[in-house]
Scaffold this motif. Structure first.
Motif, short mmCIF file in Angstrom:
data_model
loop_
_atom_site.label_atom_id
_atom_site.label_comp_id
_atom_site.label_asym_id
_atom_site.label_seq_id
_atom_site.Cartn_x
_atom_site.Cartn_y
_atom_site.Cartn_z
N ARG A 22 0.81 -1.23 0.00
CA ARG A 22 0.00 0.00 0.00
C ARG A 22 0.84 1.28 0.00
O ARG A 22 2.01 1.25 -0.32
N ASN A 47 -0.45 -2.33 -7.58
CA ASN A 47 -1.84 -1.83 -7.72
C ASN A 47 -2.14 -0.76 -6.69
O ASN A 47 -3.02 -0.89 -5.85
N THR A 108 -10.23 -7.22 -9.47
CA THR A 108 -9.86 -7.19 -8.05
C THR A 108 -9.61 -5.77 -7.59
O THR A 108 -9.86 -4.82 -8.34
N HIS A 138 -2.41 -12.08 -12.72
CA HIS A 138 -3.58 -12.34 -11.89
C HIS A 138 -4.47 -13.21 -12.77
O HIS A 138 -5.15 -12.72 -13.68
N LYS A 218 -9.51 -12.27 -3.45
CA LYS A 218 -9.46 -12.75 -4.83
C LYS A 218 -8.12 -13.45 -5.02
O LYS A 218 -7.11 -12.90 -4.57
N ASP A 246 0.33 -12.95 -0.90
CA ASP A 246 -0.80 -12.11 -1.31
C ASP A 246 -1.46 -11.46 -0.09
O ASP A 246 -2.67 -11.28 -0.05
N HIS A 250 -6.55 -4.19 4.24
CA HIS A 250 -7.58 -3.15 4.05
C HIS A 250 -7.93 -2.62 5.44
O HIS A 250 -7.97 -3.41 6.40
C1 NCD Z 1 -5.57 -7.68 -3.59
C2 NCD Z 1 -5.56 -6.26 -3.04
O1 NCD Z 1 -6.32 -5.97 -2.11
O2 NCD Z 1 -4.76 -5.45 -3.53
N1 NCD Z 1 -6.74 -8.35 -3.12
C3 NCD Z 1 -6.90 -9.68 -2.99
O3 NCD Z 1 -8.02 -10.11 -2.65
N2 NCD Z 1 -5.95 -10.53 -3.22
C4 NCD Z 1 -5.46 -7.66 -5.06
C5 NCD Z 1 -5.14 -9.01 -5.67
O4 NCD Z 1 -4.04 -9.52 -5.52
O5 NCD Z 1 -6.04 -9.56 -6.30
#
Ligand code: NCD
Ligand code: ZN
Length: 358
Positions: A22, A47, A108, A138, A218, A246, A250
């Protein structure tokens, strides 16, 4: 290896080949948790908002991460986008950028600027093949494009095959694979194709993900048979498959205040990633999916540390961690000092090894 009765375990540092760190205050809170989970090398996802679509943005982000954690090797990636031309790939290679991440548009978190037509990037892929950059996929299709009764990941697998056939020397990673079918598809490709496996897909199923926002991510966790296929893949010792958490934090608020089924996708595991892989293996032994003797020191080291470094052409780990049973349990969340940001952790309350660096 009698995992449950082992009191102390020494392992080379984990290489986590798929992390989301992030930006802003959330980044400040996340980055120190990389080492806490026993990780010294992390492949960082692009991302962000806005996505990292040029070399300068990636280098600027890398220097911010390095300022917070000087002792982590951050491997960086670009976000595949029309601005990533063959020239940009040459610049990226010269700047030491490791890979390019492809997100199908809209699948996603923060993938709105993702890809809708892969063929339009074939020149870019050819340049990546030439310059040795990795293509990180992805591997899911949009829900509207998947045939009925086929998972979004399985619907993507023919694309993996096509890309590999067209660019056989291009190193391709199928990120966070979640199905038995994906494991087979990766095995069917040559040695330039590998896949990451997360910790949470080794213990979650669709049953958990449907109703618990902290288990929603995801690709969505799948059937118990898929989860078990992933566990067996790890203990098979196949170097094509290695760890990528991964871990996708959040803010807790966004998870708990969302309407049912609308929480942002992402499971946060970073501070306990190494331990959570071990917990998942312990649970798989208890279920009878694998036997105690299927888990060996060499297989743990291969999956957690060696195979990822080999694929990414890095030297072996020079640091070690010691795991000890001290009655530690996974806390509910981690918080910033002033309490303004809080992120919920996966598998709250689970007994885990305590980890220290040696
Ligand atoms: C990821 C994210 O929050 O950036 N989310 C997830 O569910 N894995 C994005 C991703 O890797 O798909
Ligand atoms: Zn991810």
């Amino acid at each position: 290896m009698h995992l449950k009765s082992i009191q102390q375990l020494e392992l080379p540092a984990t290489a986590d080949m798929h992390v989301h760190l992030r930006q802003g205050e959330l980044m400040e809170l996340m980055v120190p948790t990389v080492r806490q989970g026993g990780v010294d090398t992390a492949f960082v996802m692009p991302n962000l908002v806005p996505p990292l679509t040029n070399v300068d943005q990636v280098l600027d982000y890398q220097s911010k991460l390095r300022t917070i954690a000087k002792d982590v090797n951050f491997l960086m990636s670009l976000f595949l986008h029309p601005s990533i031309t063959p020239d940009v790939i040459a610049q990226a290679a010269a700047a030491g950028i490791t890979g390019v991440k492809m997100y199908p548009q809209g699948v996603t978190t923060n993938s709105e600027s993702g890809v809708s037509n892969l063929e339009s990037f074939y020149d870019t892929f050819a340049a990546m093949e030439k310059h040795g950059l990795v293509l990180n996929l992805h591997g899911e299709v949009l829900e509207s494009l998947a045939p009925k009764d086929v998972t979004l990941e399985e619907a993507f697998l023919p694309t993996l095959k096509t890309l590999h056939e067209r660019f056989p020397q291009l190193r391709i990673m199928l990120e966070h694979c979640t199905t038995a079918a994906a494991v087979e598809a990766v095995r069917a490709c040559g040695p330039t194709v590998g896949a990451t496996i997360t910790a949470h897909h080794l213990y979650l199923t669709s049953h958990d993900a449907c109703c618990d926002p902290f288990a929603f991510c995801k690709p969505i966790p799948k059937k118990p048979t898929d989860r078990d296929a992933l566990v067996r893949t790890i203990v098979s010792g196949d170097p094509k498959f290695f760890f990528g958490s991964d871990s996708a934090p959040h803010p807790l608020q966004s998870k708990t205040s969302a309407e049912e089924g609308k929480a942002p996708a992402g499971v946060y595991t970073q501070p306990f990633v190494t331990q959570l892989v071990i917990v998942a293996l312990e649970e798989a032994i208890e279920r009878g999916t694998i036997k105690e003797e299927d888990v060996t020191q060499a297989k743990l080291e291969g999956f957690l540390s060696k195979f990822g470094r080999q694929f990414y052409r890095l030297p072996e780990a020079s640091n070690k961690v010691v795991l000890e049973r001290k009655g530690e349990k996974i806390p509910t969340s981690i918080r910033s000092e002033d309490g303004s940001i809080e992120v919920g952790i996966s598998k709250v309350g689970t007994d885990v090894f305590s980890l220290r660096w040696v």
